[in-house]
Design a protein around this motif. Structure first.
Motif, PDB file in Angstrom:
ATOM      1  N   GLU A   1      53.937  33.775  29.754  1.00  0.00           N
ATOM      2  CA  GLU A   1      52.521  33.737  29.402  1.00  0.00           C
ATOM      3  C   GLU A   1      51.648  33.920  30.643  1.00  0.00           C
ATOM      4  O   GLU A   1      50.651  34.638  30.614  1.00  0.00           O
ATOM      5  N   PHE A   2      52.023  33.282  31.736  1.00  0.00           N
ATOM      6  CA  PHE A   2      51.263  33.439  32.974  1.00  0.00           C
ATOM      7  C   PHE A   2      51.384  34.859  33.515  1.00  0.00           C
ATOM      8  O   PHE A   2      50.425  35.405  34.066  1.00  0.00           O
ATOM      9  N   GLN A   3      52.553  35.484  33.354  1.00  0.00           N
ATOM     10  CA  GLN A   3      52.700  36.892  33.750  1.00  0.00           C
ATOM     11  C   GLN A   3      51.730  37.761  32.949  1.00  0.00           C
ATOM     12  O   GLN A   3      51.070  38.639  33.501  1.00  0.00           O
ATOM     13  N   ALA A   4      51.663  37.515  31.652  1.00  0.00           N
ATOM     14  CA  ALA A   4      50.793  38.309  30.787  1.00  0.00           C
ATOM     15  C   ALA A   4      49.329  38.116  31.165  1.00  0.00           C
ATOM     16  O   ALA A   4      48.559  39.089  31.223  1.00  0.00           O
ATOM     17  N   ILE A   5      48.928  36.896  31.429  1.00  0.00           N
ATOM     18  CA  ILE A   5      47.545  36.628  31.828  1.00  0.00           C
ATOM     19  C   ILE A   5      47.233  37.331  33.146  1.00  0.00           C
ATOM     20  O   ILE A   5      46.184  37.967  33.299  1.00  0.00           O
ATOM     21  N   ALA A   6      48.147  37.249  34.096  1.00  0.00           N
ATOM     22  CA  ALA A   6      47.939  37.917  35.381  1.00  0.00           C
ATOM     23  C   ALA A   6      47.852  39.427  35.200  1.00  0.00           C
ATOM     24  O   ALA A   6      47.001  40.088  35.807  1.00  0.00           O
ATOM     25  N   ALA A   7      48.717  39.982  34.351  1.00  0.00           N
ATOM     26  CA  ALA A   7      48.685  41.430  34.102  1.00  0.00           C
ATOM     27  C   ALA A   7      47.346  41.833  33.489  1.00  0.00           C
ATOM     28  O   ALA A   7      46.747  42.838  33.893  1.00  0.00           O
ATOM     29  N   ALA A   8      46.868  41.032  32.535  1.00  0.00           N
ATOM     30  CA  ALA A   8      45.572  41.335  31.904  1.00  0.00           C
ATOM     31  C   ALA A   8      44.440  41.251  32.918  1.00  0.00           C
ATOM     32  O   ALA A   8      43.526  42.090  32.920  1.00  0.00           O
ATOM     33  N   GLN A   9      44.494  40.270  33.789  1.00  0.00           N
ATOM     34  CA  GLN A   9      43.450  40.136  34.813  1.00  0.00           C
ATOM     35  C   GLN A   9      43.490  41.299  35.791  1.00  0.00           C
ATOM     36  O   GLN A   9      42.448  41.827  36.175  1.00  0.00           O
ATOM     37  N   LEU A  10      44.691  41.700  36.184  1.00  0.00           N
ATOM     38  CA  LEU A  10      44.818  42.817  37.120  1.00  0.00           C
ATOM     39  C   LEU A  10      44.370  44.141  36.506  1.00  0.00           C
ATOM     40  O   LEU A  10      43.906  45.032  37.211  1.00  0.00           O
ATOM     41  N   ALA A  11      44.500  44.281  35.190  1.00  0.00           N
ATOM     42  CA  ALA A  11      44.122  45.523  34.507  1.00  0.00           C
ATOM     43  C   ALA A  11      42.673  45.510  34.013  1.00  0.00           C
ATOM     44  O   ALA A  11      42.210  46.500  33.447  1.00  0.00           O
TER      45      ALA A  11
END
Length: 115
Positions: free
Chosen positions: A64-74
């Motif tokens: 979940e934290f990976q997904a949140i980070a990916a969304a923030q980076l994109a």
């Protein structure tokens, strides 16, 4: 298969604690969270099951934290945003998976149910 991770409106169950092993114990390939020293098969099954649930819960939460980070980076509002290909390269994912993780992360940040 791991159970779905509870969402923000649901209480999160606490798995068994994952205790960090001392460096000398971790260096021994036969040593794994002291399971090899448990002689009673009932106790071994109980502790191994606790660890299995804890690792699954930790993996789900980390994802979940990976997904949140990916969304923030994109995020298109970021001047330094990354493309799905860039995120995929950093996380060692395929580009398609990175796109799905960005969407999953956006859903999580909006607080939307993911199931």
């Amino acid at each position: 298969m791991a159970e779905p991770t509870p969402r923000r409106h649901e209480p999160r169950l606490r798995p068994a604690p994952l205790l960090f092993e001392p460096a000398e114990a971790a260096a021994d390939p036969e040593h794994f969270f002291d399971l090899e020293s448990i002689e009673d098969p009932r106790a071994l099954l109980e502790r191994a099951t606790e660890l299995t649930h804890a690792f699954r819960a930790a993996a789900d939460r980390a994802m979940e934290f990976q997904a949140i980070a990916a969304a923030q980076l994109a995020d298109p509002k970021r001047f330094d945003r990354l493309t799905a290909a860039d995120i995929a390269e950093r996380a060692e994912w395929t580009e398609d998976y990175a796109k799905k993780m960005v969407e999953f992360g956006r859903d999580l940040m909006r607080g939307e149910p993911t199931e």
